[in-house]
Design a protein around this motif. Structure first.
Motif, PDB file in Angstrom:
ATOM      1  N   GLY A   1       0.818  -1.215   0.000  1.00  0.00           N
ATOM      2  CA  GLY A   1       0.000   0.000   0.000  1.00  0.00           C
ATOM      3  C   GLY A   1       0.847   1.259   0.000  1.00  0.00           C
ATOM      4  O   GLY A   1       0.528   2.239  -0.682  1.00  0.00           O
ATOM      5  N   LEU A   2       1.944   1.239   0.750  1.00  0.00           N
ATOM      6  CA  LEU A   2       2.839   2.395   0.777  1.00  0.00           C
ATOM      7  C   LEU A   2       3.504   2.607  -0.585  1.00  0.00           C
ATOM      8  O   LEU A   2       3.640   3.739  -1.047  1.00  0.00           O
TER       9      LEU A   2
ATOM     10  N   VAL B   1       2.247   1.767  -3.511  1.00  0.00           N
ATOM     11  CA  VAL B   1       1.217   2.312  -4.400  1.00  0.00           C
ATOM     12  C   VAL B   1       0.954   3.779  -4.073  1.00  0.00           C
ATOM     13  O   VAL B   1       0.779   4.606  -4.979  1.00  0.00           O
ATOM     14  N   PHE B   2       0.955   4.125  -2.801  1.00  0.00           N
ATOM     15  CA  PHE B   2       0.779   5.521  -2.412  1.00  0.00           C
ATOM     16  C   PHE B   2       1.887   6.399  -2.991  1.00  0.00           C
ATOM     17  O   PHE B   2       1.625   7.495  -3.487  1.00  0.00           O
ATOM     18  N   TYR B   3       3.130   5.924  -2.921  1.00  0.00           N
ATOM     19  CA  TYR B   3       4.243   6.690  -3.499  1.00  0.00           C
ATOM     20  C   TYR B   3       4.085   6.851  -5.006  1.00  0.00           C
ATOM     21  O   TYR B   3       4.413   7.910  -5.558  1.00  0.00           O
TER      22      TYR B   3
ATOM     23  N   ILE C   1       1.240   6.947  -6.624  1.00  0.00           N
ATOM     24  CA  ILE C   1       0.164   7.919  -6.821  1.00  0.00           C
ATOM     25  C   ILE C   1       0.663   9.337  -6.524  1.00  0.00           C
ATOM     26  O   ILE C   1       0.326  10.284  -7.230  1.00  0.00           O
ATOM     27  N   ALA C   2       1.491   9.484  -5.491  1.00  0.00           N
ATOM     28  CA  ALA C   2       2.045  10.799  -5.156  1.00  0.00           C
ATOM     29  C   ALA C   2       3.019  11.284  -6.221  1.00  0.00           C
ATOM     30  O   ALA C   2       3.270  12.488  -6.340  1.00  0.00           O
TER      31      ALA C   2
ATOM     32  N   LEU D   1      10.486   9.843  -4.738  1.00  0.00           N
ATOM     33  CA  LEU D   1       9.239   9.075  -4.678  1.00  0.00           C
ATOM     34  C   LEU D   1       9.333   7.790  -5.490  1.00  0.00           C
ATOM     35  O   LEU D   1       8.848   6.740  -5.058  1.00  0.00           O
TER      36      LEU D   1
ATOM     37  N   ALA E   1       9.042   4.011  -3.966  1.00  0.00           N
ATOM     38  CA  ALA E   1       8.013   3.100  -4.461  1.00  0.00           C
ATOM     39  C   ALA E   1       8.627   1.780  -4.908  1.00  0.00           C
ATOM     40  O   ALA E   1       8.120   0.696  -4.572  1.00  0.00           O
TER      41      ALA E   1
ATOM     42  N   CYS F   1       9.747  -0.170  -1.711  1.00  0.00           N
ATOM     43  CA  CYS F   1       8.628  -0.752  -0.958  1.00  0.00           C
ATOM     44  C   CYS F   1       7.998  -1.934  -1.698  1.00  0.00           C
ATOM     45  O   CYS F   1       7.728  -2.975  -1.099  1.00  0.00           O
TER      46      CYS F   1
END
Length: 72
Positions: free
Chosen positions: A22-23, A25-27, A29-30, A58, A62, A65
Motif C-alpha cells: 500500500g505504501l 502504491v501511495f508513493y 500515486i504521489a 518518490l 516506491a 517498498c
C-alpha cells in the motif's frame, strides 16, 4: 514441484505485505502530481528543475517498498 507451479502458489503483494504494498502504491500515486508540477513549473536551481529530486525520491521509495513487499 516446478518453478511455474511455485510461482502460481505464492500469494499476491497485498496478501503478503499489505502495508508495504500500500505504501508503494501511495508513493506511485504521489508521483503523478509531482510529475505534473515538473512539467508545468519552469523554476531551475543550479541548472536542474526543482521537481526532479522529489520525483526521483518518490520513485525510488516506491520501487523499494514494492520490491521488499514482493520478496517478503
Amino acid at each position: 514441484m516446478t518453478a511455474q507451479s511455485e510461482f502460481q502458489s505464492r500469494p499476491g503483494l497485498f496478501a503478503r505485505q499489505p502495508l508495504l504494498a500500500g505504501l508503494g502504491v501511495f508513493y506511485l500515486i504521489a508521483l503523478v502530481p509531482t510529475l505534473i508540477a515538473a512539467a508545468s513549473d519552469p523554476r531551475m536551481l543550479d541548472g536542474a528543475e526543482v521537481w526532479v529530486k522529489p520525483a526521483k525520491f518518490l520513485l525510488s521509495l516506491a520501487v523499494y517498498c514494492l520490491t521488499t513487499a514482493w520478496f517478503f
